[in-house]
Structure formats: structure tokens, C-alpha cells
Design an enzyme around this catalytic site. Structure first.
Site, PDB file in Angstrom:
ATOM      1  N   ASP A  20      -7.868  -3.976  -1.446  1.00 12.77           N
ATOM      2  CA  ASP A  20      -9.006  -4.892  -1.421  1.00 12.77           C
ATOM      3  C   ASP A  20      -9.715  -4.907  -0.076  1.00 12.77           C
ATOM      4  O   ASP A  20      -9.178  -4.459   0.942  1.00 12.77           O
ATOM      5  CB  ASP A  20      -8.557  -6.308  -1.796  1.00 12.77           C
ATOM      6  CG  ASP A  20      -7.422  -6.818  -0.904  1.00 12.77           C
ATOM      7  OD1 ASP A  20      -6.571  -5.998  -0.481  1.00 12.77           O
ATOM      8  OD2 ASP A  20      -7.373  -8.025  -0.631  1.00 12.77           O
TER       9      ASP A  20
ATOM     10  N   GLU B 153      -4.518  -8.428  -1.300  1.00 14.23           N
ATOM     11  CA  GLU B 153      -3.628  -8.799  -0.200  1.00 14.23           C
ATOM     12  C   GLU B 153      -4.278  -9.843   0.704  1.00 14.23           C
ATOM     13  O   GLU B 153      -3.589 -10.663   1.311  1.00 14.23           O
ATOM     14  CB  GLU B 153      -3.256  -7.557   0.619  1.00 14.23           C
ATOM     15  CG  GLU B 153      -2.230  -7.812   1.716  1.00 14.23           C
ATOM     16  CD  GLU B 153      -2.807  -8.351   3.019  1.00 14.23           C
ATOM     17  OE1 GLU B 153      -2.110  -9.122   3.710  1.00 14.23           O
ATOM     18  OE2 GLU B 153      -3.975  -8.015   3.333  1.00 14.23           O
ATOM     19  N   GLU B 154      -5.598  -9.817   0.799  1.00 18.24           N
ATOM     20  CA  GLU B 154      -6.296 -10.626   1.795  1.00 18.24           C
ATOM     21  C   GLU B 154      -6.404 -12.103   1.447  1.00 18.24           C
ATOM     22  O   GLU B 154      -6.685 -12.925   2.315  1.00 18.24           O
ATOM     23  CB  GLU B 154      -7.717 -10.073   2.013  1.00 18.24           C
ATOM     24  CG  GLU B 154      -7.769  -8.692   2.655  1.00 18.24           C
ATOM     25  CD  GLU B 154      -7.395  -8.704   4.128  1.00 18.24           C
ATOM     26  OE1 GLU B 154      -7.068  -9.791   4.666  1.00 18.24           O
ATOM     27  OE2 GLU B 154      -7.434  -7.629   4.745  1.00 18.24           O
TER      28      GLU B 154
END
Length: 381
Positions: A65, A123-124
Site C-alpha cells: 500500500d 500496512e500503513e
């Protein structure tokens, strides 16, 4: 890898919206002859490469991402999507894992066991993509797992990690203070939310300085203070936003409890109401002791001992932590900083870039870790 990375960099997608990215990765993996499972935990993918020799199941992970940042670089592969950018290196992680897929696909006759490649979304942004992938079976039968982060604060040519707690837990909080608005010249008739908020900003600093063991790293930071409209009106409302970083669960929960107690007492002392929200984020990244020692052994063989750094703990979070809670493994930094080519901006900066040569080192390190595990008695160095 460079060609793949520059394509991804031009067409980034935000967390939980990686539809086109996921489809593109699947097409590349299919061309490489990998068995691919799509839609894992959202937009995640799993590529399975089965060797012809017996051995363990080793998982390798990349995140896919991007971030809501406008790309300010001047280069022919800058992001073409307004206000979205790969500003953390996930395009490089994805390209590295695709190269590893190509390598293992071409070397099945000598491959011991299975290599399971996890292309993880989101993930962010909490709650992240690791947990949904795990819940969707990503770690079933896995014996060990490894991951890397291309890291610009570390010079290209170096690799770094450490045993035990490596990256911190990250939690977020929002405090809404509700006072009573009034005339700036008549403060006795109002309850000043700005004054109460300012008191809290000062008070929360005592949590780490006076409540946390000095030998236990922790951070409490207020990142946003929103209140007021003009010079002669006492603000009725104030909103504070902040983050808590810690490395062990006991300290983490103590900070949460202490923060809520401070909010309660400070607001009550001044006659204000409040709303308090704590969002529990990723747990700390804790490397397995044995697998961290494997990193130093493998890194030294591949790059020379002078290139392998024992890192300090860092108060940045990563949802790779969820994998390590379930399977022994190691998360590692691969140096990607290079001032001579402008790869010196911090992660999440609008001009972020990295030395693309670091991707080859990252691929060699992940392959080296996986193959070294497969060569020995499981779990030993």
C-alpha cells in the site's frame, strides 16, 4: 526490479484500496509460473512455490500500500495519482518479493520445502492487513517468517536488525474537552477549553518522565491541538490527538491507564466534560532470538561483517509484529539511503526516494535467511 518498482511508483493505491495493485501483482506472478491465491484478507495475495526437495515452509512478506501524500519528486516515474504516493518504500518491497518469486520459480529442483510469499495490503493504516491475512490462513503450516524494510536513514550497503523488541507498539488517542464558551474579557463566566487542553499537554509529559521505568523506552506525544476561532472568544471545545509508543505490554497498559486518569482529573478539576478514545494499534515487533542471530550469520556471509549492524530499538510501528507473535522470525532493515542521488529524505516525506540498488541486497538477504533455515535443523542456527 527497477522496472517493476517504477511502474508501481507511478500508480500507487491507498491502504484497503489496492485493487489494481493486487491484480497487477497477480498477473506478474502468473507469468512467473507461481500458484497464486488472491483476495487474502482483503486485497492480499499468497504465492506458493513448492520445491522438489523436502523441507520447511518459510514465509516471506512484502507490503503493497501507499500513503496519502502528494509526490514532489522531479523524475519520470513520479506518482501519476494526485495526493497518493509510495513514500515509504512498499513499491520496492513488492518488487523485491516478485524477484524472489522469479528466483525460486527457476530453481525448484534445488529448493528445499515451500516458499510462501505474502503480498500484504494495508500496512500503513490500523487495524492493518497482517491480521486479516493471518485469519485467512496465511501462516497455516509456516515454520518461520522473514521481512525487510528498505530504510533510508541507513546508508546503502548496510543491513541492520536486533534480537528481541525491535520496533514499538503504536497506539493513538483523541481527547475532546467540552467547556463553556464565553467572552474573552469575562473569563470567570466561561470554562476555557484551551487552558484545560494546555494543562493536559504539559501533564501527559509526566507519564514517561515520572511513571515509566527509565530503563523501559516509551513515548507519549501530542501531535494535534485544535481549538478556538478568534482572539476575543473563549473556546468551548478543544481536541487533542496523540500517539503512545512502547515496547512491552505492561508499560503500554500502564500508560493507557495513566493517560485516561489524567484526562479525567484535569477536566473534573476545571469543571469540564470530556470524551476520550484510545485506538489500540500494532503490538511491538519482537524478533525471535535465534532468528535474529541467523540474520547476523547470514548477513555477515553475504555482505561482510562490517556491513551488518546491530540496531537500536526504534519507536516506529509495523504490523509485521502480528506474524512474529505466531511464528518465529526476524524483521530486518536494508540500507537504502544515498545522498548523492537525493535518497536522503525521511520516510513519509513528499520527496522520499531510495537507492534502487538496495532491492538486490534485500532479495539476497531474504533468500539467504530462508535457505539457511531450510538447510539446518529447524529453528537452529
Amino acid at each position: 526490479m527497477v522496472r517493476w518498482r517504477r511502474h508501481l511508483h507511478q500508480y500507487p493505491e491507498l491502504s484497503f484500496h489496492e485493487r489494481v495493485t493486487s491484480s497487477w501483482i497477480a498477473s506478474q506472478l502468473a507469468e512467473l509460473g507461481c500458484d497464486v491465491r488472491t483476495g487474502v484478507g482483503g486485497h492480499g495475495l499468497i504465492a506458493v512455490i513448492q520445491g522438489e526437495l523436502p523441507g520447511p515452509v518459510v514465509a516471506l512478506r512484502a507490503d503493497i500500500d501507499a500513503l496519502p501524500i502528494q509526490d514532489e519528486k522531479t523524475c519520470d516515474y513520479a506518482s501519476k495519482v494526485p495526493n497518493v504516493m509510495h513514500a515509504c518504500g512498499h513499491d520496492g518491497h513488492t518488487s523485491t518479493l516478485l524477484a524472489i518469486a522469479a528466483y525460486y520459480s527457476a530453481n525448484r529442483p534445488s529448493l528445499k520445502g515451500e516458499r510462501r510469499l505474502l503480498f500484504q495490503p494495508a500496512e500503513e493504516v490500523t487495524p492493518g492487513g497482517a491480521k486479516p491475512m493471518i485469519e485467512d490462513g496465511a501462516l497455516e503450516g509456516v515454520d518461520s517468517i522473514y521481512g525487510v524494510h528498505l530504510w533510508t536513514p541507513l546508508a546503502h550497503g548496510l543491513v541492520a536488525s536486533k534480537p528481541g523488541p525491535f520496533m514499538s507498539a503504536a497506539d493513538e488517542f483523541v481527547i475532546d474537552i467540552i467547556g463553556r464558551g464565553g467572552h474573552g474579557g469575562l473569563p470567570h463566566q466561561a470554562i476555557d477549553a484551551i487552558m484545560i487542553g494546555s494543562t493536559l499537554v504539559q501533564s501527559v509529559q509526566s507519564i514517561v518522565s515520572r511513571n515509566v521505568n527509565p530503563l523501559q523506552p516509551a513515548v507519549v506525544s501530542i501531535g494535534s491541538f485544535q481549538a478556538g476561532s478568534t482572539n476575543n472568544i473563549i473556546a468551548e471545545r478543544c481536541r487533542l490527538k496523540g500517539t503512545v509508543r512502547s515496547f512491552d505490554e505492561q508499560t503500554r497498559m500502564m500508560i493507557h491507564d495513566r493517560l485516561e486518569a489524567l484526562v479525567t482529573h484535569v477536566c473534573q478539576m476545571h469543571g469540564a466534560e470530556f470524551e476520550y478514545q484510545m485506538r489500540i494499534g500494532y503490538p511491538p515487533v519482537v524478533n525471535d532470538e535465534v532468528e535474529a542471530e541467523r540474520f547476523f550469520k547470514v548477513g555477515g556471509k553475504l555482505f561482510g561483517e562490517a556491513s551488518v549492524v546491530r540496531s537500536e530499538a526504534i519507536t516506529v510501528a509495523e504490523d509485521f509484529s502480528y506474524y512474529l507473535e505466531r511464528v518465529p522470525g526476524c524483521f530486518m532493515f536494508v540500507g537504502a539511503g544515498n545522498e548523492s542521488i537525493g535518497a536522503s529524505y525521511s520516510h513519509h516525506h513528499p520527496k522520499f526516494n531510495f537507492d534502487e540498488n538496495a532491492m538486490l541486497r534485500a532479495a539476497r538477504l531474504l533468500i539467504g535467511m530462508a535457505d539457511d533455515y531450510a538447510e539446518g535443523d529447524l529453528g537452529t542456527v
